[in-house]
Design a protein around this motif. Structure first.
Motif, mmCIF file in Angstrom:
data_model
loop_
_atom_site.group_PDB
_atom_site.id
_atom_site.type_symbol
_atom_site.label_atom_id
_atom_site.label_comp_id
_atom_site.label_asym_id
_atom_site.label_seq_id
_atom_site.Cartn_x
_atom_site.Cartn_y
_atom_site.Cartn_z
ATOM 1 N N ILE A 218 -5.305 7.286 0.933
ATOM 2 C CA ILE A 218 -5.899 8.450 0.284
ATOM 3 C C ILE A 218 -5.544 9.732 1.048
ATOM 4 C CG2 ILE A 218 -8.081 9.548 -0.418
ATOM 5 C CD1 ILE A 218 -9.238 6.710 -0.785
ATOM 6 N N ASP A 219 -5.549 9.638 2.391
ATOM 7 C CA ASP A 219 -5.309 10.837 3.207
ATOM 8 C C ASP A 219 -3.832 11.125 3.458
ATOM 9 O OD1 ASP A 219 -8.045 11.129 3.370
ATOM 10 O OD2 ASP A 219 -8.216 10.008 5.245
ATOM 11 N N ARG B 49 4.789 12.515 -10.111
ATOM 12 C CA ARG B 49 3.755 11.499 -10.334
ATOM 13 C C ARG B 49 3.519 10.741 -9.032
ATOM 14 N NH1 ARG B 49 3.515 10.188 -15.886
ATOM 15 N NH2 ARG B 49 5.147 11.170 -17.132
ATOM 16 N N PRO B 50 3.117 11.425 -7.960
ATOM 17 C CA PRO B 50 2.971 10.735 -6.676
ATOM 18 C C PRO B 50 2.035 9.532 -6.807
ATOM 19 C CG PRO B 50 1.850 12.862 -6.651
ATOM 20 C CD PRO B 50 2.675 12.826 -7.902
ATOM 21 N N PHE B 51 2.472 8.410 -6.264
ATOM 22 C CA PHE B 51 1.711 7.165 -6.426
ATOM 23 C C PHE B 51 0.903 6.878 -5.174
ATOM 24 C CE2 PHE B 51 0.513 2.880 -6.753
ATOM 25 C CZ PHE B 51 0.563 2.518 -8.085
ATOM 26 N N PHE C 204 0.873 -1.183 0.000
ATOM 27 C CA PHE C 204 0.000 0.000 0.000
ATOM 28 C C PHE C 204 0.905 1.226 0.000
ATOM 29 C CE2 PHE C 204 -2.914 -3.112 1.881
ATOM 30 C CZ PHE C 204 -4.122 -2.784 1.272
ATOM 31 N N VAL C 205 0.516 2.255 -0.758
ATOM 32 C CA VAL C 205 1.341 3.454 -0.881
ATOM 33 C C VAL C 205 0.433 4.685 -0.792
ATOM 34 C CG1 VAL C 205 2.988 4.675 -2.354
ATOM 35 C CG2 VAL C 205 2.888 2.191 -2.450
ATOM 36 N N ASP C 206 0.880 5.713 -0.035
ATOM 37 C CA ASP C 206 0.044 6.923 0.101
ATOM 38 C C ASP C 206 0.650 8.145 -0.593
ATOM 39 O OD1 ASP C 206 2.078 7.860 1.713
ATOM 40 O OD2 ASP C 206 0.831 8.200 3.478
ATOM 41 N N GLY C 207 1.601 7.917 -1.503
ATOM 42 C CA GLY C 207 2.267 9.046 -2.165
ATOM 43 C C GLY C 207 3.673 9.240 -1.629
#
Ligand code: AMP
Ligand code: GLY
Length: 423
Positions: A312-313, A262-264, A198-201
């Motif tokens: 998402i947050d 391009r934050p993922f 999982f990645v939040d950016g």
């Protein structure tokens, strides 16, 4: 809350089961879903590429969260469209989904940011590719740049095969416009491991490792498929491998995407090869693996909606993932002839058994409800997952459960998880 899941395969069924297990969910919709997902969600006949209809549906139902499962809508920008309509969405935007959508992009990214991967060259012109292949070291790997259902990779042992490969990908366009560009890559050897995250950016949280079985036949023979079975965790993913990947691959990839503007946010699936010189990235996917999700998600103890919210947050740094100590094995039940041609529409018997047994899951991939009951509707039909105290026990349980269901022309590999015995 109301959740919409986009997609209709085994991966989406596994996601739906996890979402259904959340304390926070009131209603699940799925577009288009399948006969298994239908048992826990309201399925709507909207295809994953029908963006306008998906946005309209999510608005009409005031959906609180949309989860996009498959690669095509992600690469096509469904997340951007949902967000533009003010809808909360889980998955990478188009400019980040390119991590999977273009092999040339991902290879250039790895090179620029010193992320270990196979040496490569990119070609737009078949003549130049052919000239290069005259002296390239054999075997050599040819990859169509774009999405090709996991089938756009050719491993060539001779110069003739390599020439033929260029023709297949770039001239005959067997994989369509995915073959407008081609990556030629050094051939690597070693064990393959799938690691989902999982990645939040900015922050990345690794899920438990898994291993897929991509070839259609026992002994890793036959054609490449979407995946014929998986196990998790992989005994070959040692602490040493994990430490190397944390230092050189995982965070480095997330930082590279952010640095490129391009934050993922979403799932990054690292396809790794454990070579003699250490782990190397084979490929990135911008979504859950299928059937990796069918062994990893049943082992995850977190509430999936909490994890998705954190992604998402941008608060994933405040959360740790927790996985069950039990192992899981998934055996795919396919239709004879997959991945080439196969028949559909055969009634499936024995599905009820799964409702009574703890620790067993029957994820639907290609199924449909008709007046005859639930029938086969695809190449990969079901994914039967079982848990066990050890991988060996999980494997034995999965094969027992694979025998509970039956349909005409049922086919499965008999050696899913055989590698476990070599660990
Ligand atoms: P990919 O879609 O890039 O994961 O490639 C599909 C499969 O082809 C992988 O799972 C590997 O088994 C194989 N493959 C891809 N790239 C290489 C490589 N550079 N060397 C050896 N095998 C490869
Ligand atoms: N199982 C491999 C994939 O989902 O691409």
């Amino acid at each position: 809350m109301k959740v919409l899941i986009v997609g209709g395969g085994g991966r989406e069924h596994a996601i739906a089961v996890s979402v259904a297990g959340s304390k926070r969910v009131d209603k699940i919709y799925c577009a288009p879903g399948n006969a298994g997902i239908e048992q826990i969600a309201e399925c709507v006949p909207i295809g994953a590429m029908e963006f306008d209809k998906i946005v309209a549906f999510a608005r009409e139902k005031a959906v609180d969260l949309t989860i996009v499962g498959p690669d095509d809508p992600l690469a096509g920008g469904l997340v951007d469209e949902l967000e533009a309509a003010g809808l909360r969405t889980f998955g990478p935007r188009k400019n980040a989904a390119i991590l999977e959508g273009s092999k040339a992009f991902s290879k250039d990214l790895m090179k620029k940011y010193h992320i270990p991967t196979a040496a490569y060259e990119t070609f737009d012109d078949p003549e130049k590719a052919l000239a290069y292949l005259e002296t390239a070291k054999l075997p050599v790997v040819l990859k169509a740049d774009g999405l090709a259902l996991g089938k756009g990779v050719l491993i060539c042992n001779t110069r003739e095969e390599a020439e033929e490969g260029v023709k297949t990908i770039m001239e005959d366009k067997k994989f369509g416009s995915a073959g407008n560009r081609m990556v030629v890559e050094e051939f690597m050897t070693g064990r393959e491991v799938s690691v989902l995250s999982f990645v939040d950016g900015k922050t990345i949280r690794i899920m438990s490792s898994a291993q897929d079985h991509k070839r259609a036949l026992d002994g890793n023979q036959g054609l490449n498929t979407g995946g014929m079975g998986t196990f998790s965790p992989s005994p070959f993913y040692t602490d040493e491998v994990d430490a190397f990947c944390r230092e050189h691959i995982y965070q480095a990839t997330v930082d590279a995407m952010a640095a490129e503007g391009r934050p993922f946010k979403g799932i990054i699936f690292f396809g790794l090869m454990l070579t003699e010189d250490g782990p190397r990235v084979l490929e990135y996917n911008a979504r859950f693996g299928d059937p990796e999700a069918q062994v990893v998600l049943p082992r995850m103890k977190n509430d999936i909606l909490d994890v998705i919210d954190a992604c998402i947050d941008g608060t994933l740094d405040q959360l740790e993932l927790v996985f069950d100590d039990q192992a899981a094995v998934c055996v795919v039940l396919a239709s004879d002839g997959y991945p080439l041609s196969y028949e559909k529409g055969f009634p499936i018997r024995g599905l009820e058994r799964f409702e009574k047994e703890e620790g067993y899951y029957c994820f639907h991939a290609g199924t449909k409800r008709t007046e005859k009951g639930i029938v086969t509707n695809g190449g990969r039909v079901l994914g039967v997952t079982a848990l066990g105290k050890t991988l060996q026990e999980a494997r034995a349980n999965a094969y027992t459960a694979a025998g509970w269901v039956d349909f005409d022309h049922k086919y499965m590999r008999r050696d899913i998880g055989k590698a476990i015995d070599e660990a």
